[in-house]
Design a protein around this motif. Structure first.
Motif, PDB file in Angstrom:
ATOM      1  N   VAL A 276     112.760  56.214  80.008  1.00 53.72           N
ATOM      2  CA  VAL A 276     112.943  56.605  78.545  1.00 53.72           C
ATOM      3  C   VAL A 276     111.678  57.612  78.292  1.00 53.72           C
ATOM      4  O   VAL A 276     112.012  58.858  77.694  1.00 53.72           O
ATOM      5  CB  VAL A 276     112.837  55.828  77.446  1.00 53.72           C
ATOM      6  CG1 VAL A 276     112.685  56.104  76.060  1.00 53.72           C
ATOM      7  CG2 VAL A 276     114.164  54.930  77.566  1.00 53.72           C
ATOM      8  N   VAL A 277     110.667  57.373  78.756  1.00 53.97           N
ATOM      9  CA  VAL A 277     109.361  58.373  78.570  1.00 53.97           C
ATOM     10  C   VAL A 277     109.503  59.683  79.327  1.00 53.97           C
ATOM     11  O   VAL A 277     109.475  60.672  78.994  1.00 53.97           O
ATOM     12  CB  VAL A 277     107.905  57.748  78.919  1.00 53.97           C
ATOM     13  CG1 VAL A 277     107.002  58.557  79.042  1.00 53.97           C
ATOM     14  CG2 VAL A 277     107.842  56.614  77.822  1.00 53.97           C
ATOM     15  N   GLY A 278     110.065  59.373  80.576  1.00 54.34           N
ATOM     16  CA  GLY A 278     110.443  60.514  81.457  1.00 54.34           C
ATOM     17  C   GLY A 278     111.536  61.545  80.946  1.00 54.34           C
ATOM     18  O   GLY A 278     111.527  62.719  80.941  1.00 54.34           O
ATOM     19  N   LEU A 279     112.441  60.954  80.318  1.00 51.78           N
ATOM     20  CA  LEU A 279     113.534  61.588  79.621  1.00 51.78           C
ATOM     21  C   LEU A 279     112.946  62.251  78.552  1.00 51.78           C
ATOM     22  O   LEU A 279     113.425  63.526  78.368  1.00 51.78           O
ATOM     23  CB  LEU A 279     114.574  60.649  79.285  1.00 51.78           C
ATOM     24  CG  LEU A 279     115.927  61.311  78.623  1.00 51.78           C
ATOM     25  CD1 LEU A 279     116.523  62.271  79.791  1.00 51.78           C
ATOM     26  CD2 LEU A 279     117.003  60.235  78.257  1.00 51.78           C
ATOM     27  N   ILE A 280     112.138  61.819  77.505  1.00 52.97           N
ATOM     28  CA  ILE A 280     111.587  62.622  76.336  1.00 52.97           C
ATOM     29  C   ILE A 280     110.880  63.465  76.998  1.00 52.97           C
ATOM     30  O   ILE A 280     110.729  64.773  76.317  1.00 52.97           O
ATOM     31  CB  ILE A 280     111.054  61.514  75.697  1.00 52.97           C
ATOM     32  CG1 ILE A 280     111.938  60.352  74.948  1.00 52.97           C
ATOM     33  CG2 ILE A 280     110.098  62.017  74.468  1.00 52.97           C
ATOM     34  CD1 ILE A 280     111.283  59.200  74.257  1.00 52.97           C
TER      35      ILE A 280
ATOM     36  N   LEU B  28     112.941  66.343  78.244  1.00 51.34           N
ATOM     37  CA  LEU B  28     113.468  67.126  77.223  1.00 51.34           C
ATOM     38  C   LEU B  28     112.557  68.242  76.276  1.00 51.34           C
ATOM     39  O   LEU B  28     112.864  69.083  75.833  1.00 51.34           O
ATOM     40  CB  LEU B  28     114.119  66.124  76.197  1.00 51.34           C
ATOM     41  CG  LEU B  28     115.447  65.239  76.513  1.00 51.34           C
ATOM     42  CD1 LEU B  28     115.855  64.330  75.619  1.00 51.34           C
ATOM     43  CD2 LEU B  28     116.384  66.463  76.880  1.00 51.34           C
ATOM     44  N   PHE B  29     111.145  67.573  76.101  1.00 52.21           N
ATOM     45  CA  PHE B  29     110.277  68.543  75.393  1.00 52.21           C
ATOM     46  C   PHE B  29     109.911  69.688  76.405  1.00 52.21           C
ATOM     47  O   PHE B  29     109.478  70.727  75.818  1.00 52.21           O
ATOM     48  CB  PHE B  29     109.102  67.788  75.217  1.00 52.21           C
ATOM     49  CG  PHE B  29     109.152  66.993  73.912  1.00 52.21           C
ATOM     50  CD1 PHE B  29     109.379  67.515  72.690  1.00 52.21           C
ATOM     51  CD2 PHE B  29     109.029  65.521  73.867  1.00 52.21           C
ATOM     52  CE1 PHE B  29     109.387  66.699  71.298  1.00 52.21           C
ATOM     53  CE2 PHE B  29     109.218  64.832  72.642  1.00 52.21           C
ATOM     54  CZ  PHE B  29     109.363  65.299  71.452  1.00 52.21           C
ATOM     55  N   THR B  30     109.799  69.458  77.830  1.00 50.00           N
ATOM     56  CA  THR B  30     109.549  70.521  78.528  1.00 50.00           C
ATOM     57  C   THR B  30     110.494  71.418  78.754  1.00 50.00           C
ATOM     58  O   THR B  30     110.232  72.737  78.894  1.00 50.00           O
ATOM     59  CB  THR B  30     108.886  69.986  79.952  1.00 50.00           C
ATOM     60  OG1 THR B  30     110.004  69.261  80.526  1.00 50.00           O
ATOM     61  CG2 THR B  30     107.823  69.203  79.981  1.00 50.00           C
TER      62      THR B  30
END
Length: 157
Positions: free
Chosen positions: A145-149, A152-154
């Motif tokens: 989840v943290v990697g996905l977020i 998405l931000f980058t």
């Protein structure tokens, strides 16, 4: 809803519970809190000392010294558990030994020691990962989840 789950006690059982409560010794909360705080703090100080050792003697940075520090704390905790010392410390200090890394290593090593007579695969491995499985799954899911977020931000700018 909680009252529905409680079993109705007979008058004799209620009377016994009241009598038992009057004879129950008071819990020494301040002493327990103090012991937990002191021992938890000592474990954290040891971890900080190990991290400083990696930084000063092995040329690690503050960011890179964390992983080997955690590994050393896990090894020390498992070693102390195998020698029977960690449980004695935990008996005296209570929750202070539940500092996440060392407490988790202790619980895994304890499960391995307890079930070694059942064999390495089904006894040691199976019972160690009954406890560790939920932690590993939660860690992997949280990392996803943290990697996905982060992705998405980058991508968004």
């Amino acid at each position: 809803m909680a009252d529905q789950k409680k079993k109705k006690l007979t008058p004799v059982q209620q009377e016994y519970q009241q009598l038992a409560k009057t004879h129950e010794p008071p819990r020494p909360l301040l002493r327990n809190f103090t012991r937990a705080f002191v021992v938890g703090g000592i474990i954290c100080m040891i971890g900080q000392g190990i991290q400083e050792m990696f930084i000063h003697y092995f040329n690690f940075t503050e960011k890179t010294a964390g992983n080997p520090t955690v590994a050393v704390l896990i090894i020390l905790s498992a070693l102390l558990t195998g020698l029977g010392l960690y449980d004695r410390i935990a008996q005296w200090a209570g929750a202070g030994t539940s500092v996440p890394v060392t407490g988790f290593a202790n619980s895994i090593a304890s499960a391995a020691i307890e079930h070694r007579s059942e064999g390495f695969v089904l006894g040691v491995g199976g019972n160690m990962f009954k406890l560790a499985g939920s932690v590993i799954v939660l860690g992997v899911a949280a990392a996803f989840v943290v990697g996905l977020i982060k992705t998405l931000f980058t991508m968004g700018g």
